[in-house]
Motif scaffolding. Structure first.
Motif, short mmCIF file in Angstrom:
data_model
loop_
_atom_site.label_atom_id
_atom_site.label_comp_id
_atom_site.label_asym_id
_atom_site.label_seq_id
_atom_site.Cartn_x
_atom_site.Cartn_y
_atom_site.Cartn_z
N ALA A 1 2.87 6.87 1.66
CA ALA A 1 3.32 5.56 2.10
C ALA A 1 2.83 5.25 3.51
O ALA A 1 2.46 4.11 3.82
CB ALA A 1 4.85 5.49 2.05
N ARG A 2 2.81 6.30 4.36
CA ARG A 2 2.32 6.08 5.73
C ARG A 2 0.87 5.62 5.72
O ARG A 2 0.49 4.71 6.46
CB ARG A 2 2.47 7.38 6.53
CG ARG A 2 2.04 7.26 7.98
CD ARG A 2 2.11 8.59 8.69
NE ARG A 2 3.48 9.08 8.81
CZ ARG A 2 3.78 10.24 9.39
NH1 ARG A 2 2.82 11.03 9.86
NH2 ARG A 2 5.05 10.63 9.47
N TRP B 1 0.81 2.01 4.49
CA TRP B 1 1.18 1.09 5.57
C TRP B 1 0.01 0.87 6.53
O TRP B 1 -0.24 -0.25 6.98
CB TRP B 1 2.38 1.64 6.35
CG TRP B 1 3.71 1.44 5.69
CD1 TRP B 1 4.54 2.40 5.19
CD2 TRP B 1 4.38 0.19 5.47
NE1 TRP B 1 5.68 1.85 4.67
CE2 TRP B 1 5.62 0.48 4.83
CE3 TRP B 1 4.07 -1.13 5.73
CZ2 TRP B 1 6.52 -0.49 4.45
CZ3 TRP B 1 4.97 -2.12 5.37
CH2 TRP B 1 6.19 -1.81 4.74
N ASP B 2 -0.69 1.96 6.83
CA ASP B 2 -1.85 1.84 7.73
C ASP B 2 -2.92 0.93 7.12
O ASP B 2 -3.51 0.09 7.81
CB ASP B 2 -2.45 3.22 8.01
CG ASP B 2 -1.55 4.09 8.89
OD1 ASP B 2 -0.67 3.51 9.57
OD2 ASP B 2 -1.73 5.33 8.90
N GLN C 1 -1.73 -2.67 7.16
CA GLN C 1 -1.80 -3.19 8.53
C GLN C 1 -3.21 -3.65 8.85
O GLN C 1 -3.42 -4.72 9.46
CB GLN C 1 -1.35 -2.10 9.52
CG GLN C 1 -1.33 -2.54 10.97
CD GLN C 1 -0.23 -3.54 11.27
OE1 GLN C 1 0.89 -3.36 10.82
NE2 GLN C 1 -0.55 -4.59 12.01
N VAL D 1 3.76 0.44 -1.34
CA VAL D 1 5.09 0.45 -0.74
C VAL D 1 5.82 -0.77 -1.28
O VAL D 1 5.21 -1.66 -1.89
CB VAL D 1 5.03 0.42 0.80
CG1 VAL D 1 4.44 1.68 1.34
CG2 VAL D 1 4.25 -0.80 1.28
N ILE E 1 4.70 -7.68 8.43
CA ILE E 1 4.65 -6.25 8.14
C ILE E 1 5.33 -5.49 9.28
O ILE E 1 5.04 -5.73 10.46
CB ILE E 1 3.19 -5.76 7.94
CG1 ILE E 1 3.16 -4.24 7.70
CG2 ILE E 1 2.29 -6.16 9.10
CD1 ILE E 1 1.78 -3.71 7.32
N GLU E 2 6.25 -4.60 8.93
CA GLU E 2 6.95 -3.77 9.90
C GLU E 2 7.22 -2.40 9.28
O GLU E 2 8.27 -2.15 8.68
CB GLU E 2 8.26 -4.44 10.30
CG GLU E 2 9.00 -3.73 11.45
CD GLU E 2 8.10 -3.51 12.65
OE1 GLU E 2 7.79 -2.32 12.92
OE2 GLU E 2 7.70 -4.51 13.30
N PRO E 3 6.24 -1.47 9.40
CA PRO E 3 6.36 -0.16 8.75
C PRO E 3 7.60 0.62 9.18
O PRO E 3 8.21 1.31 8.36
CB PRO E 3 5.08 0.57 9.19
CG PRO E 3 4.11 -0.53 9.52
CD PRO E 3 4.95 -1.63 10.08
N ASN F 1 10.24 -0.46 7.05
CA ASN F 1 9.85 -0.58 5.65
C ASN F 1 9.92 -2.04 5.17
O ASN F 1 10.37 -2.31 4.06
CB ASN F 1 10.73 0.30 4.74
CG ASN F 1 10.42 1.78 4.92
OD1 ASN F 1 9.27 2.15 5.14
ND2 ASN F 1 11.43 2.61 4.82
N LEU G 1 7.93 -5.45 4.27
CA LEU G 1 6.66 -6.10 3.94
C LEU G 1 6.98 -7.41 3.22
O LEU G 1 7.49 -7.41 2.10
CB LEU G 1 5.80 -5.19 3.03
CG LEU G 1 4.48 -5.78 2.53
CD1 LEU G 1 3.54 -6.08 3.69
CD2 LEU G 1 3.81 -4.83 1.54
#
Length: 437
Positions: A106-107, A110-111, A114, A141, A173-175, A178, A180
């Protein structure tokens, strides 16, 4: 030193090293983990690198995608990249850390998202759930689409989108939270803008095109012409009177429409369905010849008469003088809207869309004595006579009622005196007026 003593020392050293390495493993670290075992609770026991420390990977933390059977995706001996989620104890053998491969994946997702967001790109993802207030999508995600961002118009039932793979604009977007937020409406609006520009450049007033009913309102129907909507006003749906568009049309229905006007500056297209249909007055002379008797429905009542629909889209006028042999104050005294009647055709004028009808022409004319009674006994009242000193014949109710058309303005009725009661009756009235002189 004996062998037993050496072995015990080694074990102690391993324990000390493991305990020391516990401090070297921190929450958030990315580590290598070798699968040592898979227990009955569907979780993997892993060894964290060269630390001698063990950790646990629950089934739900293996992948961002659902996993039914943990053994179908991993096996003993596999080495995984894992992220340390939390510390769960100091017992080396029982597992000291909670680890996750899913969150590491997931990380990375997210990258990637982004980067797409910063580049102004869109993403494509399937809709997995319909929830209160919008849609949930799987973009690697969890992403959320508010109901107001699903389409360019209000959608009452969002369940139609479940299972569909759609294109989305990344709105927020704000990882770390969580979060989106996505919009499909922005995509639809962009596509429609391009289609609208192309269609508006092609459409011409007078064109006949195919479309699909997109929306229904109280005042008309919006028809999708392939990316741009045009409005069919309720008065342009059919030749007969339509109370509500939903009475005759439904969303998704294919229709043929005529373009009435195109206004690129205001992005408006006016359409008509009825103008693609046969003109109801065509062949009216054959369908309703003079002297014929027709069935009809009273559609409107006015002070000067009743409008009766005899064919879909064809209304004729029964003047107040042609409703009854007896005197009536208003048509509503004897007729009501929706009433089924029979009427005789007095006159047909196709070019003017005029049809003069009579109800009383189908009724038996009362005896003269009855007429005198209806006039309040005026028939027995003596009158001065300028014609050879004789008694002047009284007028019957028929002539009196029919001459009342003079009180109805032609612009209101749409019929002249001759249209309503015939040239012969007009001449009869003129002769009687000459008798006065």
């Amino acid at each position: 030193m004996s062998e037993n003593g050496t072995s015990q020392n080694n074990d102690n050293n391993d324990l000390l090293n493991a305990l020391n390495n516990v401090d070297n493993v921190k929450v958030g670290d990315v580590v290598k983990g070798e699968i040592l075992a898979i227990d009955d609770d569907q979780q993997a026991i892993v060894g964290i690198g060269e630390t001698g420390i063990e950790g646990v990977v629950p089934k739900k933390e293996l992948s961002t995608k659902p996993v039914d059977d943990i053994k179908s995706v991993i096996k003993v001996g596999d080495v995984l990249d894992l992220v340390v989620i939390s510390r769960i104890g100091n017992d080396k053998e029982g597992g000291s850390y909670l680890l996750s491969q899913r969150r590491l994946e997931a990380r990375k997702v997210w990258d990637d998202i982004q980067k797409e967001f910063e580049a102004g790109h869109t993403l494509t993802a399937p809709v997995t759930q319909v929830v209160k207030g919008g849609l949930v999508v799987d973009a690697g995600v969890r992403g959320f689409v508010p109901a107001s961002m699903v389409s360019d118009h209000f959608v009452e039932d969002l369940s139609q989108f479940k299972g569909q793979t759609l294109e989305f604009k990344i709105v927020e977007i704000e990882p770390s939270e969580n979060r989106l937020i996505l919009s499909h409406r922005a995509i639809v609006e962009k596509q429609r803008a391009a289609q609208r520009e192309e269609i508006m450049a092609k459409l011409q007033a007078g064109d006949t095109v195919e479309g699909k009913v997109a929306r229904l309102t109280n005042f008309g129907a919006f028809v999708d012409l392939g990316g741009v909507d045009g409005l069919v006003h309720v008065s342009e749906i059919a030749y007969e009177r339509v109370e509500k568009p939903s009475d005759v049309l439904k969303v998704g229905q294919d229709v043929k429409v005529k373009v009435l006007s195109v206004d690129p500056e205001r992005d408006r297209i006016s359409l008509s369905i009825k103008q693609t249909l046969p003109e109801p007055w065509d062949g009216i002379e054959d369908k309703a010849p003079q002297g014929s008797v027709l069935d009809g429905t009273v559609k409107r009542l006015t002070s000067f008469g009743a409008f009766v629909e005899v064919f879909p889209g064809v209304e004729g006028l029964v003047h107040i003088s042609q409703i009854s042999h007896q005197h009536i104050a208003t048509p509503a005294d004897v007729l009501k809207v929706g009433q089924e009647i029979k009427a005789k055709v007095l006159d047909v004028r196709p070019n003017d869309h005029r049809l003069a009808l009579s109800i009383k022409a189908l009724e038996e004319k009362p005896q003269s004595g009855d007429e005198g009674h209806d006039n309040g006994g005026n028939a027995s009242r003596p009158r001065n006579n300028r014609n050879n000193g004789g008694s002047r014949p009284r007028r019957n109710n028929r002539n009196s009622a029919e001459t009342s058309t003079a009180n109805a303005p032609e612009e209101s009725t749409g019929f002249s005196l001759g249209d309503l009661i015939g040239d012969s009756l007009k001449k009869d009235i003129e002769n009687q007026e000459n008798d006065k002189d």
